[in-house]
Structure formats: structure tokens, C-alpha cells
Enzyme design. Structure first.
Site, PDB file in Angstrom:
ATOM      1  N   CYS A  92      50.748  54.568  98.894  1.00 24.65           N
ATOM      2  CA  CYS A  92      51.962  54.594  98.074  1.00 24.65           C
ATOM      3  C   CYS A  92      52.605  55.965  98.251  1.00 24.65           C
ATOM      4  CB  CYS A  92      51.631  54.330  96.610  1.00 24.65           C
ATOM      5  SG  CYS A  92      50.865  52.712  96.356  1.00 24.65           S
TER       6      CYS A  92
ATOM      7  N   CYS B 261      39.089  57.070  82.376  1.00 22.35           N
ATOM      8  CA  CYS B 261      39.780  56.580  83.570  1.00 22.35           C
ATOM      9  C   CYS B 261      38.820  56.755  84.749  1.00 22.35           C
ATOM     10  CB  CYS B 261      41.062  57.384  83.756  1.00 22.35           C
ATOM     11  SG  CYS B 261      41.994  56.946  85.215  1.00 22.35           S
TER      12      CYS B 261
ATOM     13  N   SER C 207      50.514  47.678  89.095  1.00 23.05           N
ATOM     14  CA  SER C 207      51.463  48.767  89.347  1.00 23.05           C
ATOM     15  C   SER C 207      52.655  48.184  90.089  1.00 23.05           C
ATOM     16  CB  SER C 207      50.798  49.869  90.175  1.00 23.05           C
ATOM     17  OG  SER C 207      49.725  50.420  89.430  1.00 23.05           O
ATOM     18  N   LEU C 208      53.731  47.999  89.370  1.00 25.51           N
ATOM     19  CA  LEU C 208      54.893  47.307  89.943  1.00 25.51           C
ATOM     20  C   LEU C 208      55.846  48.318  90.587  1.00 25.51           C
ATOM     21  CD1 LEU C 208      55.926  44.417  90.170  1.00 25.51           C
ATOM     22  CD2 LEU C 208      57.146  44.753  88.018  1.00 25.51           C
ATOM     23  N   ASN C 209      56.357  49.207  89.778  1.00 26.15           N
ATOM     24  CA  ASN C 209      57.135  50.362  90.266  1.00 26.15           C
ATOM     25  C   ASN C 209      58.484  50.061  90.903  1.00 26.15           C
ATOM     26  OD1 ASN C 209      55.021  51.924  89.342  1.00 26.15           O
ATOM     27  ND2 ASN C 209      53.997  51.978  91.312  1.00 26.15           N
TER      28      ASN C 209
ATOM     29  N   CYS D 260      48.555  60.426  85.717  1.00 26.08           N
ATOM     30  CA  CYS D 260      48.630  59.301  86.663  1.00 26.08           C
ATOM     31  C   CYS D 260      49.026  59.773  88.053  1.00 26.08           C
ATOM     32  CB  CYS D 260      49.679  58.290  86.222  1.00 26.08           C
ATOM     33  SG  CYS D 260      49.393  57.599  84.613  1.00 26.08           S
TER      34      CYS D 260
ATOM     35  N   GLU E 115      36.856  61.988  90.886  1.00 25.25           N
ATOM     36  CA  GLU E 115      37.237  62.438  89.547  1.00 25.25           C
ATOM     37  C   GLU E 115      37.344  61.290  88.567  1.00 25.25           C
ATOM     38  OE1 GLU E 115      39.963  66.157  91.100  1.00 25.25           O
ATOM     39  OE2 GLU E 115      40.851  64.193  90.849  1.00 25.25           O
TER      40      GLU E 115
ATOM     41  N   ASN F  99      55.181  61.928  87.699  1.00 27.21           N
ATOM     42  CA  ASN F  99      54.552  63.249  87.620  1.00 27.21           C
ATOM     43  C   ASN F  99      54.785  63.969  88.934  1.00 27.21           C
ATOM     44  OD1 ASN F  99      53.304  63.083  84.991  1.00 27.21           O
ATOM     45  ND2 ASN F  99      51.978  61.520  85.878  1.00 27.21           N
TER      46      ASN F  99
ATOM     47  N   CYS G 247      52.258  58.766  95.364  1.00 31.70           N
ATOM     48  CA  CYS G 247      50.956  59.012  94.736  1.00 31.70           C
ATOM     49  C   CYS G 247      50.196  60.107  95.470  1.00 31.70           C
ATOM     50  CB  CYS G 247      50.126  57.730  94.721  1.00 31.70           C
ATOM     51  SG  CYS G 247      48.508  57.951  93.952  1.00 31.70           S
TER      52      CYS G 247
ATOM     53  N   SER H  49      43.472  48.062  87.072  1.00 34.07           N
ATOM     54  CA  SER H  49      44.839  48.165  87.578  1.00 34.07           C
ATOM     55  C   SER H  49      44.845  47.972  89.090  1.00 34.07           C
ATOM     56  CB  SER H  49      45.394  49.550  87.239  1.00 34.07           C
ATOM     57  OG  SER H  49      46.733  49.663  87.666  1.00 34.07           O
TER      58      SER H  49
ATOM     59  N   CYS I 202      42.122  56.846  98.948  1.00 34.33           N
ATOM     60  CA  CYS I 202      42.785  55.545  98.851  1.00 34.33           C
ATOM     61  C   CYS I 202      43.489  55.274 100.169  1.00 34.33           C
ATOM     62  CB  CYS I 202      43.813  55.560  97.711  1.00 34.33           C
ATOM     63  SG  CYS I 202      44.485  53.922  97.316  1.00 34.33           S
TER      64      CYS I 202
ATOM     65  N   GLY J   4      41.769  55.511  94.039  1.00 37.46           N
ATOM     66  CA  GLY J   4      41.442  54.313  94.802  1.00 37.46           C
ATOM     67  C   GLY J   4      42.063  53.046  94.270  1.00 37.46           C
ATOM     68  N   GLU J   5      41.923  51.999  95.059  1.00 36.38           N
ATOM     69  CA  GLU J   5      42.420  50.679  94.678  1.00 36.38           C
ATOM     70  C   GLU J   5      41.199  49.817  94.328  1.00 36.38           C
ATOM     71  OE1 GLU J   5      45.086  48.889  93.925  1.00 36.38           O
ATOM     72  OE2 GLU J   5      43.791  47.156  93.864  1.00 36.38           O
TER      73      GLU J   5
HETATM   74  N1  SAH Z   1      45.392  51.614  92.867  1.00 29.93           N
HETATM   75  C1  SAH Z   1      45.483  51.108  91.520  1.00 29.93           C
HETATM   76  C2  SAH Z   1      44.802  52.027  90.518  1.00 29.93           C
HETATM   77  C3  SAH Z   1      45.438  53.393  90.380  1.00 29.93           C
HETATM   78  S1  SAH Z   1      46.336  53.417  88.892  1.00 29.93           S
HETATM   79  C4  SAH Z   1      46.931  50.851  91.168  1.00 29.93           C
HETATM   80  O1  SAH Z   1      47.793  51.150  91.992  1.00 29.93           O
HETATM   81  O2  SAH Z   1      47.207  50.291  90.122  1.00 29.93           O
HETATM   82  C5  SAH Z   1      47.291  54.838  89.077  1.00 29.93           C
HETATM   83  C6  SAH Z   1      48.656  54.643  88.466  1.00 29.93           C
HETATM   84  O3  SAH Z   1      49.369  55.871  88.579  1.00 29.93           O
HETATM   85  C7  SAH Z   1      49.476  53.586  89.175  1.00 29.93           C
HETATM   86  O4  SAH Z   1      50.133  52.770  88.236  1.00 29.93           O
HETATM   87  C8  SAH Z   1      50.518  54.404  89.936  1.00 29.93           C
HETATM   88  O5  SAH Z   1      51.710  53.677  90.074  1.00 29.93           O
HETATM   89  C9  SAH Z   1      50.661  55.625  89.059  1.00 29.93           C
HETATM   90  N2  SAH Z   1      51.084  56.818  89.767  1.00 29.93           N
HETATM   91  C10 SAH Z   1      50.769  57.205  91.011  1.00 29.93           C
HETATM   92  N3  SAH Z   1      51.350  58.379  91.323  1.00 29.93           N
HETATM   93  C11 SAH Z   1      52.053  58.749  90.237  1.00 29.93           C
HETATM   94  C12 SAH Z   1      52.863  59.884  89.927  1.00 29.93           C
HETATM   95  N4  SAH Z   1      53.025  60.861  90.798  1.00 29.93           N
HETATM   96  N5  SAH Z   1      53.421  59.933  88.705  1.00 29.93           N
HETATM   97  C13 SAH Z   1      53.216  58.962  87.795  1.00 29.93           C
HETATM   98  N6  SAH Z   1      52.453  57.883  88.032  1.00 29.93           N
HETATM   99  C14 SAH Z   1      51.884  57.776  89.240  1.00 29.93           C
END
Ligand code: SAH
Length: 360
Positions: A118, A107, A226-228, A345, A92, A302, A121, A204, A114, A172-173
Site C-alpha cells: 500500500c 494491536c 481497509s477500504l481507503n 496506524c 512490534e 499519519n 503505509c 483487519s 508486509c 503485516g496482512e
Molecule cells: N494489512 C491489514 C492490517 C493492517 S491494519 C489491513 O490492511 O487492514 C493497519 C491500518 O492502518 C490499515 O487500515 C491502513 O489502512 C492504516 N494505515 C496505514 N498507513 C497509514 C497511515 N500512514 N496513516 C493512517 N493510517 C494508515
């Protein structure tokens, strides 16, 4: 005979390929433009190429990688596109117009599925199928450009129909498919092709430290991480990759990342209720990024079925943002685009309409 997919070739490689047919170098430029810029999908459309060469190309080469199978538009005009690969996987991309109508962001996915796992995700839940090829990465941009141009006109009056920005934030990463990613970016930046400037491409990563170093030296793009989480304890739990490259190493790689003088690294921070959204977490984040050229994108989680996580209440999100802003850390609150069609996201899971990446 195996046909060469020339969609994935840089202009130089295409020239070399055509030399075998006794063609001059400028023919490579012509064919490249047809494929990358005009997005033609058959050799017959290349009207300034001789019939004889078109016939040979037809016999020995191909220029398609994906089929667009469907697309759906969200209430906010975000549009999710689903593509099928030759081996039957569904991937997608998401077209995201901004509110002013001047920017249209695509995007892009870099892998089918992936393997980073995480825990929050949705893409992680479908597991990993394979890396996308250079041609498959490029075809998302080419086919989406065509879809955007066609548009359906409804409510998009005055909006740009040209893709202005690319973000590698789909499935994916990207840094786990590094060589192909770099090759695709170079082709996307070719001025005879889609001609994206480095300022309009964001990549990213979840934090693959050694690959960040390679990427930074290979191409100049806008990096996002993506720090989180601001502590190893929380990040280990949300993002298993943190056990391999813990925060100290990741932040060090960010400090070393080559940036233009005024540029900053974007740090994405998904806010999850009761997990990483307290005022203490916010203060930790400020401390962690204190000597990094950073800006923060806050993304309220989300929700999806079975995730086990919840989006924090609005007040908590705002309180978190306020701590960052008060300490002078740039922090944007990201509205969730395309939420109603699972295009937001972390929602890309290869399911759109009746299509599914799962083959049950
Ligand atoms: N693998 C790469 C590219 C994917 S970016 C990365 O991790 O950066 C996808 C983004 O969506 C990431 O910043 C991730 O932290 C965020 N994401 C994943 N699941 C999510 C969710 N359920 N709600 C909001 N953001 C989410």
C-alpha cells in the site's frame, strides 16, 4: 535435537504431545494453562508438574518465541512494544488504553514486514520478511499481558491492566498468514488460556477476498476492511491488491461475510489530502456501502518522511464525516494514538529506539 515449541500448540495438540511421555490428558490442560494463561517462561515455574516431567520437557520442548527488547510510552499512554524473533527480526505490538480506563487493546502483528505494498503505509516500505509462527503471534499477547500487568503505575491509576481487546492491525496482512492466524485465534479464545471472546477480537484485512471467505467460516471474529477509497481508480493507486480483487468483488465478499444479527463490518478509511477526501469521495463511499452492514472508521493520514502524502485539514475531515453521517452511515473519527512514538496506524516499521528491522 530440535525442540518442539509447545507455545504454539492448541490444548488438544499439547495433550497429544504429552501422551508420548505417557501423561494423562489432564496434564495437557495443566501445562496449557501455565503457558497460555499464566505466561510462564520456564518449565521450573510449573509447580504442580512433577520434576521428572519438567526435566523431560526442558530437554524436548521450549515455550518461548520472542524476546521483548524494549518498549516506549507515548504522551497519551499508548505503548509500543518491540520484540525480537529467534532469527533476529524485530516486530512490534501496541498497547492502547482507552480514555475511560475500562478497555486495553493490544494491536498484534501477523507478519514481519508486509508484501501488500500500500503506497501510504510505512510498514510496506520495509518490505516483507516472513510470516510469523503461531507461537510468535501468541507470544505478543502473552508478553504484552505481562508487561501491562506490571505497568509502571505512572498516571495509570484505576486503569485496567488486563488486555481486554485484540486487534490484528499491526505489521503485516493477517489474511496472508491465514492458517496460522486461525490457529492462534482459536488458542487465544480457549477458556483455559487468555479466554478472549470472539467479540473482542478484530481482524483487519486489505481485502484478500478468498481468504475472507475462509476466515468467516473458520472463526467468528469482528471483521475490518481497509477500504481507503470508494472507486477502483483511486484504490488501485493506493492499494495494489485492488487490481487483483477490485471493489465489486470485495464488497460482494463483505455482503456475504457471516455476521451476527446486530454486527457490522468496520471499514477503515485513511483520509489523505487531495487524494480521497473530497465531498464527492464521501458520496461515492455512501453509495458503495449502501447495502452493506457497515460502519466507517475515518483515520486522518499519519504523515511520515518520504510518504509524499499529507493529512487533510481538520475542516475537510469533518466535512467528509458529515456527508456520511447525514446519509445515515455510522462514521467515527479516529484520533491518532501514539503518534509521537510512531505507534499509530501504518507506522509500524520495526524501528524503536536504536533497534531496527533493517539489518544494514
Ligand atoms: N494489512 C491489514 C492490517 C493492517 S491494519 C489491513 O490492511 O487492514 C493497519 C491500518 O492502518 C490499515 O487500515 C491502513 O489502512 C492504516 N494505515 C496505514 N498507513 C497509514 C497511515 N500512514 N496513516 C493512517 N493510517 C494508515
Amino acid at each position: 535435537m530440535n525442540k518442539t515449541n509447545i507455545l504454539g500448540l492448541s490444548r488438544d495438540s499439547l495433550k497429544t504431545f504429552l501422551e508420548k511421555f505417557g501423561e494423562p490428558a489432564y496434564r495437557g490442560d495443566q501445562v496449557f494453562k501455565w503457558i497460555q494463561k499464566r505466561g510462564v517462561k520456564s518449565f521450573d515455574e510449573m509447580t504442580d508438574i512433577s520434576l521428572a516431567l519438567r526435566k523431560r520437557l526442558f530437554e524436548e520442548a521450549e515455550l518461548c518465541a520472542l524476546d521483548m527488547i524494549t518498549s516506549i510510552k507515548a504522551a497519551d499512554e499508548t505503548e509500543k512494544l518491540a520484540f525480537r524473533t529467534r532469527d533476529g527480526l524485530v516486530i512490534e505490538s501496541v498497547l492502547i488504553p482507552d480514555n475511560s480506563g475500562s478497555r486495553l487493546t493490544l494491536c498484534v502483528s501477523s507478519q514481519a514486514g508486509c508484501r501488500m505494498n500500500c503506497t501510504f503505509c510505512r510498514t510496506a516500505k520495509i518490505g516483507f520478511h516472513r510470516n510469523l509462527t503461531v507461537a510468535e503471534i501468541l507470544d505478543q499477547a502473552i508478553l504484552a499481558s505481562k508487561a501491562a500487568k506490571k505497568g509502571n503505575g505512572s498516571g495509570t491509576e484505576g486503569n485496567t491492566k488486563r488486555i481486554t481487546n485484540l486487534v490484528f492491525m499491526g505489521m503485516g496482512e493477517p489474511l496472508a498468514n491465514l492458517e496460522r492466524l486461525i490457529e492462534a485465534i482459536r488458542i487465544l479464545m480457549d477458556d483455559q488460556g487468555l479466554n478472549f471472546s470472539s467479540r473482542r477480537i478484530t481482524v483487519s484485512t486489505c481485502g484478500l477476498v478468498p481468504a475472507m471467505d475462509v476466515l468467516g467460516r473458520a472463526v467468528s471474529i469482528k471483521p475490518a476492511v481497509s477500504l481507503n477509497a470508494a472507486t477502483n481508480e483511486v484504490r488501485d493507486m493506493l492499494m495494489p491488491i485492488n487490481r487483483r480483487y477490485p471493489l465489486a468483488e470485495l464488497i460482494d465478499a463483505c455482503r456475504k461475510y457471516p455476521l451476527a444479527r446486530r454486527d457490522r463490518i468496520t471499514f477503515e478509511y485513511v483520509l489523505i489530502d487531495g487524494i480521497n477526501d473530497s465531498v464527492t469521495d464521501a458520496r461515492e463511499l455512501v453509495r458503495l456501502l449502501s447495502d452493506v452492514k457497515a460502519k466507517v472508521n475515518l483515520i486522518p493520514f499519519n504523515e511520515f518522511k518520504g510518504s509524499g502524502f499529507r493529512r487533510p485539514p481538520r475542516e475537510k475531515v469533518e466535512a467528509f464525516q458529515k456527508v456520511l453521517l447525514d446519509k445515515g452511515l455510522a462514521a467515527m473519527l479516529r484520533s491518532s494514538r501514539g503518534d509521537d512514538i510512531s505507534a499509530a496506524c501504518g507506522q509500524l516499521a520495526g524501528e524503536i529506539g536504536s533497534y531496527s528491522l533493517y539489518q544494514e
